[in-house]
Design an enzyme around this catalytic site. Structure first.
Site, PDB file in Angstrom:
ATOM      1  N   ASP A  54       2.932  -7.527   1.515  1.00 40.63           N
ATOM      2  CA  ASP A  54       2.736  -7.751   0.080  1.00 40.63           C
ATOM      3  C   ASP A  54       4.066  -7.467  -0.620  1.00 40.63           C
ATOM      4  O   ASP A  54       5.121  -7.775  -0.076  1.00 40.63           O
ATOM      5  CB  ASP A  54       1.595  -6.877  -0.437  1.00 40.63           C
ATOM      6  CG  ASP A  54       0.857  -7.505  -1.618  1.00 40.63           C
ATOM      7  OD1 ASP A  54       1.528  -7.844  -2.610  1.00 40.63           O
ATOM      8  OD2 ASP A  54      -0.378  -7.666  -1.557  1.00 40.63           O
TER       9      ASP A  54
ATOM     10  N   HIS B 276       6.173 -10.265  -0.584  1.00 40.61           N
ATOM     11  CA  HIS B 276       5.919 -10.977  -1.831  1.00 40.61           C
ATOM     12  C   HIS B 276       6.971 -10.677  -2.886  1.00 40.61           C
ATOM     13  O   HIS B 276       6.721 -10.841  -4.080  1.00 40.61           O
ATOM     14  CB  HIS B 276       4.529 -10.644  -2.359  1.00 40.61           C
ATOM     15  CG  HIS B 276       3.419 -11.246  -1.550  1.00 40.61           C
ATOM     16  ND1 HIS B 276       2.085 -11.147  -1.897  1.00 40.61           N
ATOM     17  CD2 HIS B 276       3.441 -11.958  -0.396  1.00 40.61           C
ATOM     18  CE1 HIS B 276       1.338 -11.761  -0.995  1.00 40.61           C
ATOM     19  NE2 HIS B 276       2.139 -12.261  -0.069  1.00 40.61           N
TER      20      HIS B 276
END
Length: 464
Positions: free
Chosen positions: A267, A290
């Site tokens: 993430d 991310h």
């Protein structure tokens, strides 16, 4: 012959005087060796000399070193060492060190220690250094972790001021079983919160340096309710498909400095949550993951406040996003004074993104949960944001996306010296930029041109 005898006698006299009187200049230059004291066996205590920075009489300090092995930690990677670590920590925390030097909890190199859910709390009588040279490993089975109403944590330091965590060792969260049972991976499973690996809560004047964090179940390093924090030379690694697995997560903290970190995660490499102010990050290597994110903020109609955040110097490679701000519709509060500077993007899907309509489904099977996000009448306000000196390649054509709230448009967004292109190149695949409800304060030397495609709000303005 007499002259030789006289000369020899004179030399002996000089030598005797030097021996008795000493050599004052040389004596001041030569440091004194510390005096070691005897330690009762079985308590893992020893005394070591440290740099001369204390206020002791002779200019030297003596730090108490507590080896976790002295309390029964086997270090074989299989035997539970939780109780031993708790005892070692209690010994260090209760040590009333008269000098300015901290007590040291030592995790020796070359050994692997199995730890279950562990809380190491203060306040302590003196400063403590947790020196990680070996490896800490979590058990595969983490069921039952976390008290009712609280988030599960593997290792948490709570209420310890002046704490230093340092060393060349590692923490392996063994998160594979948690990832496998995540609803994001297996839609038949319920959505639950997996343990974070290393958490610091209410720890002021904190230093974390040099350690490695691996395979966290969910979030590798969490900083919350802390002031004056320095995180440096960190290595964080887990697979790019490990769900909801942030590298560094900062919340409700003031004065956090991140000075060098290599982060690969499933993430956000770095996520900045509500209550964070005066954060500075430099020397970040991000990917997979991310990207670097402010948010998400404002979920469940909550108020969020983030201010004065600077990312200055980052390389982002093979990630979903690059520099991102994400807020939910229906929230309130503000994000302001954010600067993303000097960032290199390599194969990033969306290098620059402000998304005020952010939404994730509570469960992947709930396909209607985000249907009404854009109709909310309130939002976390985003203003005074700078994207400066950002260059590199995008995977998607929409390299710059400024998608803001209709009720509260983004204000004073600055794009300066931004050069982004698609990897394929050519006019047909040229990078574009889209804007919704974005009020630009400046755009100078920007490619693709700001707001050159997509739906553009009539309230938008920018200066070439």
């Amino acid at each position: 012959m007499a002259s030789r005898t006289l000369l020899a006698t004179a030399c002996l006299v000089v030598l005797l005087l030097l021996t008795l009187g000493g050599a004052p200049v040389e004596a001041r230059r030569r440091p004194r060796w510390p005096h070691y004291r005897e330690v009762a066996p079985g308590h893992g205590l020893s005394t070591t000399a440290n740099a001369p920075e204390s206020s002791s009489v002779d200019g030297y300090a003596y730090a108490t070193t507590i080896d976790v092995g002295g309390f029964g930690a086997a270090g074989d990677g299989k035997t539970d060492g939780t109780a031993a670590f708790q005892k070692a920590w209690a010994e260090a925390c209760s040590s009333a060190n008269s000098s300015a030097q901290p007590a040291v909890v030592l995790v020796p190199a070359g050994r692997s220690y199995l730890l279950k859910e562990t809380s190491l709390s203060g306040p302590c009588k003196s400063r403590v250094t947790f020196r990680l040279e070996g490896t800490l490993v979590a058990p595969e089975d983490k069921s039952g972790w976390g008290k009712p109403g609280s988030l599960p944590r593997w290792i948490i330091f709570r209420g310890v001021d002046g704490l230093i965590v340092t060393g060349e060792g590692a923490m392996d969260g063994r998160g594979a079983s948690s990832w496998k049972n995540s609803c994001r991976t297996n839609h038949a499973m319920p959505c639950t919160v997996a343990p974070s690996a290393l958490t610091f809560a209410s720890c002021d004047h904190l230093v974390v340096d040099g350690i490695t964090l691996l395979n966290a179940p969910q979030i590798h390093l969490w900083v919350e309710l802390c002031r004056d924090v320095t995180l440096s030379r960190l290595t964080i690694a887990s697979p790019g498909d490990s769900p909801e697995n942030d590298g560094i997560h900062v919340a409700r903290s003031d004065g956090v400095r991140i000075l060098g970190a290599r982060i690969g995660a499933g993430d956000d490499c770095l996520s900045v949550a509500t209550g964070t102010a005066n954060l500075y990050a430099a020397g970040i290597e991000c990917g997979p993951g991310h990207g670097i994110s402010i948010g998400s903020l404002g979920r469940w109609n909550s108020r969020a406040e983030v201010s004065n955040v600077t990312v200055d110097g980052a390389t982002v490679s093979g990630t979903m996003f690059g520099a991102r701000i994400k807020t939910w519709q229906g929230g309130s509060g503000f994000v302001r004074g954010v600067r993303f500077l000097n960032m290199a993007m390599d194969r990033v899907r969306y290098p620059i993104l402000i998304d005020q309509n952010y939404c994730t489904r509570p469960h992947p099977s709930d396909t209607t949960a985000c249907d009404h996000q854009e109709s909310r009448s309130s939002a976390v306000e985003v203003s005074n944001v700078v994207f400066g000196n950002i260059w590199g390649t995008a995977v998607a054509r929409d390299a710059i996306r400024l998608h803001c709230s209709e009720a509260f448009p983004c204000r004073d967004v600055v794009l300066r010296d931004v050069q982004l292109r698609t990897r394929k190149g050519g006019e047909k695949n040229a990078a574009t930029s889209s804007c919704e409800n974005a009020l630009l304060g400046e755009s100078t030397n920007v490619s693709p041109p700001p707001c050159s495609s997509g739906r553009v709000s009539s309230k938008r303005r920018h200066h070439m």
